[in-house]
Design a protein around this motif. Sequence first.
Motif, PDB file in Angstrom:
ATOM      1  N   ILE A 227      -5.873  -2.013   4.444  1.00  0.00           N
ATOM      2  CA  ILE A 227      -4.669  -2.556   3.816  1.00  0.00           C
ATOM      3  C   ILE A 227      -4.929  -2.949   2.372  1.00  0.00           C
ATOM      4  O   ILE A 227      -3.992  -3.094   1.600  1.00  0.00           O
TER       5      ILE A 227
ATOM      6  N   ASN B 152      -2.179  -5.487  -2.291  1.00  0.00           N
ATOM      7  CA  ASN B 152      -2.030  -4.436  -3.300  1.00  0.00           C
ATOM      8  C   ASN B 152      -2.967  -4.659  -4.480  1.00  0.00           C
ATOM      9  O   ASN B 152      -3.380  -3.705  -5.137  1.00  0.00           O
TER      10      ASN B 152
ATOM     11  N   THR C  68       2.630  -1.885  -2.019  1.00  0.00           N
ATOM     12  CA  THR C  68       3.319  -3.045  -1.451  1.00  0.00           C
ATOM     13  C   THR C  68       4.457  -2.639  -0.520  1.00  0.00           C
ATOM     14  O   THR C  68       4.626  -3.229   0.541  1.00  0.00           O
TER      15      THR C  68
ATOM     16  N   CYS D 132      -5.269 -11.952   8.526  1.00  0.00           N
ATOM     17  CA  CYS D 132      -5.257 -10.485   8.417  1.00  0.00           C
ATOM     18  C   CYS D 132      -6.670  -9.912   8.370  1.00  0.00           C
ATOM     19  O   CYS D 132      -6.969  -8.914   9.021  1.00  0.00           O
TER      20      CYS D 132
ATOM     21  N   SER E 269      -3.714 -14.592   3.863  1.00  0.00           N
ATOM     22  CA  SER E 269      -4.436 -13.396   4.301  1.00  0.00           C
ATOM     23  C   SER E 269      -5.593 -13.640   5.250  1.00  0.00           C
ATOM     24  O   SER E 269      -6.121 -12.693   5.834  1.00  0.00           O
TER      25      SER E 269
ATOM     26  N   ILE F  73       3.230  -1.687   2.945  1.00  0.00           N
ATOM     27  CA  ILE F  73       2.873  -2.849   3.776  1.00  0.00           C
ATOM     28  C   ILE F  73       4.127  -3.559   4.261  1.00  0.00           C
ATOM     29  O   ILE F  73       4.236  -3.911   5.437  1.00  0.00           O
TER      30      ILE F  73
ATOM     31  N   ALA G 148       1.779  -8.492   1.067  1.00  0.00           N
ATOM     32  CA  ALA G 148       1.781  -7.140   0.491  1.00  0.00           C
ATOM     33  C   ALA G 148       1.359  -7.175  -0.973  1.00  0.00           C
ATOM     34  O   ALA G 148       0.567  -6.334  -1.413  1.00  0.00           O
TER      35      ALA G 148
ATOM     36  N   ARG H  34      -3.257  -0.979  -0.726  1.00  0.00           N
ATOM     37  CA  ARG H  34      -2.086  -0.219  -0.277  1.00  0.00           C
ATOM     38  C   ARG H  34      -0.867  -0.571  -1.122  1.00  0.00           C
ATOM     39  O   ARG H  34      -0.744  -1.661  -1.648  1.00  0.00           O
TER      40      ARG H  34
ATOM     41  N   HIS I 293      -8.634  -6.584   9.675  1.00  0.00           N
ATOM     42  CA  HIS I 293      -8.581  -5.600   8.594  1.00  0.00           C
ATOM     43  C   HIS I 293      -9.666  -5.892   7.571  1.00  0.00           C
ATOM     44  O   HIS I 293      -9.629  -6.926   6.903  1.00  0.00           O
TER      45      HIS I 293
END
Length: 92
Positions: A44, A89, A49, A28, A25, A52, A85, A47, A32
């Motif tokens: 994100i 989550n 899964t 990301c 991550s 994503i 994802a 969110r 984000h």
Amino acid sequence: MAFAEELPPEILAIKGDVAWGEYLSGECVTCHSAQGAEGGIPRIAGRDTEDIVVAMHAYKQNRRVHPIMQMLAGRLSAEEIAALAAYFNTLD
């Protein structure tokens, strides 16, 4: 999600490894924010899964247009996308 219906069921069935997703991550969270949407960049963290996974595969297949996201998603495997994802989550 019309695109979700086009993804092979085995893609949506992959259970992502949360620890691996956390490891992946770093790139990301360059854009984000873990705290929420910022400057037009969607949140994100927390969110669903499937949301994503579907979004990332849409970028990977150039069905969603954003050059940076297309490049990043394009080099991820289905397992890596599932891991990301799963990790995001778990965040609030």
